[in-house]
Design an enzyme around this catalytic site. Structure first.
Site, PDB file in Angstrom:
ATOM      1  CG  HIS A 219      59.185  54.222 -21.075  1.00  0.00           C
ATOM      2  ND1 HIS A 219      60.121  53.913 -22.042  1.00  0.00           N
ATOM      3  CD2 HIS A 219      58.629  53.038 -20.725  1.00  0.00           C
ATOM      4  CE1 HIS A 219      60.109  52.609 -22.254  1.00  0.00           C
ATOM      5  NE2 HIS A 219      59.225  52.057 -21.475  1.00  0.00           N
TER       6      HIS A 219
ATOM      7  CG  ASP B 147      62.728  55.993 -22.958  1.00  0.00           C
ATOM      8  OD1 ASP B 147      62.563  56.284 -21.753  1.00  0.00           O
ATOM      9  OD2 ASP B 147      62.142  55.047 -23.527  1.00  0.00           O
TER      10      ASP B 147
ATOM     11  CB  SER C 291      60.228  49.178 -21.198  1.00  0.00           C
ATOM     12  OG  SER C 291      59.409  49.369 -22.300  1.00  0.00           O
TER      13      SER C 291
END
Length: 262
Positions: A81, A127, A219
């Site tokens: 992402h 992911d 992230s």
């Protein structure tokens, strides 16, 4: 967590750009009684060179938005992402620079981006992405967990998450690399926090009482134990809230796919 970028937390949303992991870099030390857990974290900043494989992803203007892990001299593992749809030419991978205000380390150009073909959304798994640098980084890479590895994911096992993200849900990102110790959660505890959680390609980690977690800007960053990369910051709810551990991509479940890109 989707709230943080962990919106992904670590998402380009909780992460809104990579959002979750480092609120993760906060360790609650000596916080006053009754203090908000999200504010209690006193992240232990990693010493220069202590985490040479930790990567800060920036845009071409130098703004850090996600993290990553150097796994070979020219390959960086991060969250899908963080980079899905981005132009590789607009990305930079900074290694060996614990304090982003400094100029040391390696400022690497990105020549290619591979996003796992089964990635659709942070809450659906897979992911993970691999960046290919145009020139080798000088820093030491970090080995990855391998297919079938189970011990790194044992509930209660202590792991450490790294990043330059927010140090509180409503705070600013850190200029200095920070880390926090977070225990691996059981699948049952993960499912209690996230009704759509399914193990497979994911794993949760976080202190049940809160206070240690990843956050927006983290992230893609590394979750490490026993000297190996075992997870990638993916998503979460808030930062360091009680009963809401962070969700990470389980490296052992995707390492074969990742290895094929190395």
């Amino acid at each position: 967590m989707s709230d943080h970028s962990r919106p992904p937390r670590r998402s380009p949303a909780r992460f809104a750009a990579g959002a979750s992991a480092l609120a993760a870099a906060l360790t609650a030390l000596g916080a006053p009684a009754g203090a908000d857990p999200a504010q209690e974290r006193v992240l232990g900043g990693a010493e220069e060179g202590a985490a040479p494989w930790a990567v800060a992803l920036t845009d071409d203007a130098g703004h850090q938005f996600c993290g990553g892990t150097l796994v070979t001299p020219i390959k960086v593992v991060t969250a899908a992402h963080c980079v899905d749809g981005r132009d590789p030419a607009a990305l930079r991978a900074i290694t060996g620079r614990a304090d982003l205000r400094d100029t040391g380390g390696t400022d690497g150009a990105v020549g290619g981006v591979w996003v796992h073909p089964e990635f659709r959304d942070v809450t659906e798994g897979y992911d993970v992405a691999v960046l290919t640098l145009t020139a080798p980084a000088a820093q030491q890479p970090l080995p990855m967990a391998e297919p079938g590895d189970a011990e790194p994911y044992r509930p209660g096992k202590q792991a450490r998450v790294y990043g330059w993200g927010r140090t509180a849900e409503t705070g600013s990102s850190s200029e200095v690399l920070r880390s926090a110790e977070v225990p691996i959660s059981s699948d049952a505890d993960c499912r209690a926090a996230y009704s759509d959680y399914e193990p497979g390609t994911r794993v949760c980690a976080g202190a049940p009482e809160g206070g240690r977690d990843a956050c927006a800007g983290d992230s893609g960053g590394p979750l490490v134990t026993d000297g190996r990369l075992i997870g990638v910051v993916s998503y979460g709810t808030g930062c360091g809230r009680p009963g809401t551990p962070g969700v990470y991509t389980r490296i052992a479940a995707v390492s074969s796919d990742v290895a094929a890109r190395l």
